[in-house]
Design a protein around this motif. Structure first.
Motif, mmCIF file in Angstrom:
data_model
loop_
_atom_site.group_PDB
_atom_site.id
_atom_site.type_symbol
_atom_site.label_atom_id
_atom_site.label_comp_id
_atom_site.label_asym_id
_atom_site.label_seq_id
_atom_site.Cartn_x
_atom_site.Cartn_y
_atom_site.Cartn_z
ATOM 1 N N ALA A 60 -4.551 -6.368 -2.588
ATOM 2 C CA ALA A 60 -5.179 -5.576 -1.527
ATOM 3 C C ALA A 60 -4.159 -4.689 -0.818
ATOM 4 O O ALA A 60 -4.508 -3.607 -0.328
ATOM 5 C CB ALA A 60 -5.864 -6.495 -0.531
ATOM 6 N N MET A 61 -2.915 -5.111 -0.776
ATOM 7 C CA MET A 61 -1.885 -4.292 -0.135
ATOM 8 C C MET A 61 -1.597 -3.025 -0.929
ATOM 9 O O MET A 61 -1.072 -2.058 -0.388
ATOM 10 C CB MET A 61 -0.608 -5.108 0.048
ATOM 11 C CG MET A 61 -0.740 -6.147 1.140
ATOM 12 S SD MET A 61 0.650 -7.276 1.338
ATOM 13 C CE MET A 61 2.057 -6.271 1.105
ATOM 14 N N GLU A 62 -1.957 -2.999 -2.190
ATOM 15 C CA GLU A 62 -1.721 -1.828 -3.029
ATOM 16 C C GLU A 62 -2.841 -0.797 -2.944
ATOM 17 O O GLU A 62 -2.723 0.282 -3.511
ATOM 18 C CB GLU A 62 -1.534 -2.250 -4.486
ATOM 19 C CG GLU A 62 -0.300 -3.072 -4.735
ATOM 20 C CD GLU A 62 0.980 -2.304 -4.447
ATOM 21 O OE1 GLU A 62 1.016 -1.079 -4.666
ATOM 22 O OE2 GLU A 62 1.944 -2.942 -3.996
ATOM 23 N N LEU A 63 -3.933 -1.124 -2.274
ATOM 24 C CA LEU A 63 -5.043 -0.182 -2.187
ATOM 25 C C LEU A 63 -4.661 0.960 -1.250
ATOM 26 O O LEU A 63 -4.144 0.745 -0.167
ATOM 27 C CB LEU A 63 -6.302 -0.891 -1.688
ATOM 28 C CG LEU A 63 -6.804 -2.012 -2.590
ATOM 29 C CD1 LEU A 63 -7.999 -2.686 -1.954
ATOM 30 C CD2 LEU A 63 -7.166 -1.483 -3.951
ATOM 31 N N ASP A 64 -4.935 2.195 -1.670
ATOM 32 C CA ASP A 64 -4.564 3.378 -0.899
ATOM 33 C C ASP A 64 -5.688 3.706 0.070
ATOM 34 O O ASP A 64 -6.800 4.023 -0.330
ATOM 35 C CB ASP A 64 -4.318 4.547 -1.858
ATOM 36 C CG ASP A 64 -3.817 5.768 -1.130
ATOM 37 O OD1 ASP A 64 -3.461 5.649 0.058
ATOM 38 O OD2 ASP A 64 -3.779 6.833 -1.758
ATOM 39 N N GLU A 65 -5.391 3.655 1.345
ATOM 40 C CA GLU A 65 -6.402 3.900 2.355
ATOM 41 C C GLU A 65 -6.139 5.197 3.115
ATOM 42 O O GLU A 65 -6.654 5.405 4.206
ATOM 43 C CB GLU A 65 -6.462 2.721 3.326
ATOM 44 C CG GLU A 65 -5.127 2.403 3.977
ATOM 45 C CD GLU A 65 -5.195 1.165 4.834
ATOM 46 O OE1 GLU A 65 -5.908 1.195 5.846
ATOM 47 O OE2 GLU A 65 -4.551 0.185 4.485
ATOM 48 N N SER A 66 -5.381 6.124 2.537
ATOM 49 C CA SER A 66 -5.013 7.332 3.259
ATOM 50 C C SER A 66 -6.203 8.258 3.499
ATOM 51 O O SER A 66 -6.211 9.021 4.463
ATOM 52 C CB SER A 66 -3.909 8.083 2.509
ATOM 53 O OG SER A 66 -4.374 8.438 1.225
ATOM 54 N N ASP A 77 -6.429 2.548 -5.873
ATOM 55 C CA ASP A 77 -5.559 2.556 -7.039
ATOM 56 C C ASP A 77 -5.698 1.177 -7.670
ATOM 57 O O ASP A 77 -4.897 0.271 -7.422
ATOM 58 C CB ASP A 77 -4.124 2.861 -6.643
ATOM 59 C CG ASP A 77 -3.242 3.066 -7.852
ATOM 60 O OD1 ASP A 77 -2.078 3.425 -7.663
ATOM 61 O OD2 ASP A 77 -3.712 2.868 -8.986
ATOM 62 N N ALA A 78 -6.743 1.041 -8.452
ATOM 63 C CA ALA A 78 -7.077 -0.265 -9.013
ATOM 64 C C ALA A 78 -5.993 -0.769 -9.954
ATOM 65 O O ALA A 78 -5.713 -1.969 -9.997
ATOM 66 C CB ALA A 78 -8.417 -0.205 -9.728
ATOM 67 N N GLY A 79 -5.362 0.132 -10.691
ATOM 68 C CA GLY A 79 -4.316 -0.296 -11.615
ATOM 69 C C GLY A 79 -3.139 -0.942 -10.904
ATOM 70 O O GLY A 79 -2.643 -1.985 -11.334
ATOM 71 N N ARG A 80 -2.686 -0.344 -9.820
ATOM 72 C CA ARG A 80 -1.569 -0.937 -9.060
ATOM 73 C C ARG A 80 -1.977 -2.251 -8.417
ATOM 74 O O ARG A 80 -1.192 -3.185 -8.331
ATOM 75 C CB ARG A 80 -1.080 0.037 -7.992
ATOM 76 C CG ARG A 80 -0.223 1.119 -8.530
ATOM 77 C CD ARG A 80 0.481 1.888 -7.465
ATOM 78 N NE ARG A 80 -0.167 1.832 -6.159
ATOM 79 C CZ ARG A 80 0.037 2.702 -5.196
ATOM 80 N NH1 ARG A 80 0.841 3.709 -5.365
ATOM 81 N NH2 ARG A 80 -0.588 2.581 -4.035
#
Length: 146
Positions: A60-66, A77-80
């Motif tokens: 969840a920390m890798e999800l981009d919320e910008s 960014d599901a892959g990350r």
């Protein structure tokens, strides 16, 4: 006649305590063995839950919320996220993890983890004992927003 019945009734009861003790000893050993297995399973489940929680949070920390404010939807960014959760799970080789990233108004990473823990004594009862499944989810959200 009283002495006759008393003598024979005492003679018939000799060894009864030994049989009772042997039966109760088997029951006590069996209960101790099952409690040992149950405590082992509880400890494995706690460890498994901690790994699943950690992997879900790492993903969840890798999800981009910008872009959350502009689009009201996370750009995921599901892959990350999957790579990060998989890397976390790889530190625990006995645990099998399945990772799912869900898209929507918020991004959610779900980790389903499983470990074989057959126990020590329960194998004598049934070989079906032993697989412990756990599920954990983590959601990415902006801080300070409602």
């Amino acid at each position: 006649m009283t002495g006759f019945f008393r003598r024979h009734s005492l003679a018939d009861e000799r060894g009864t305590i030994m049989i009772l003790f042997a039966v109760l000893l088997v029951v006590l050993i069996g209960m101790t063995a099952l409690m040992t297995d149950m405590l082992f399973w509880l400890r494995v489940r706690q460890e498994l839950q901690a790994v699943a929680d950690g992997a879900a949070l790492a993903g969840a920390m890798e999800l981009d919320e910008s872009d959350f404010a502009m689009q009201q939807e996370f750009r995921l960014d599901a892959g990350r996220a999957v790579d990060s959760a998989s890397t976390y799970c790889q530190d625990y080789p006995l645990i099998a993890c399945a990772i799912l990233v869900e898209r929507g108004p918020v991004g959610t990473v779900t980790v389903e983890a499983q470990r074989d823990a057959p126990g020590f004594f329960a194998r004598a009862l049934s070989p079906a004992f032993g697989s412990i499944p756990i599920r954990a989810s983590a959601t990415a959200a902006t801080l300070g927003g409602y």
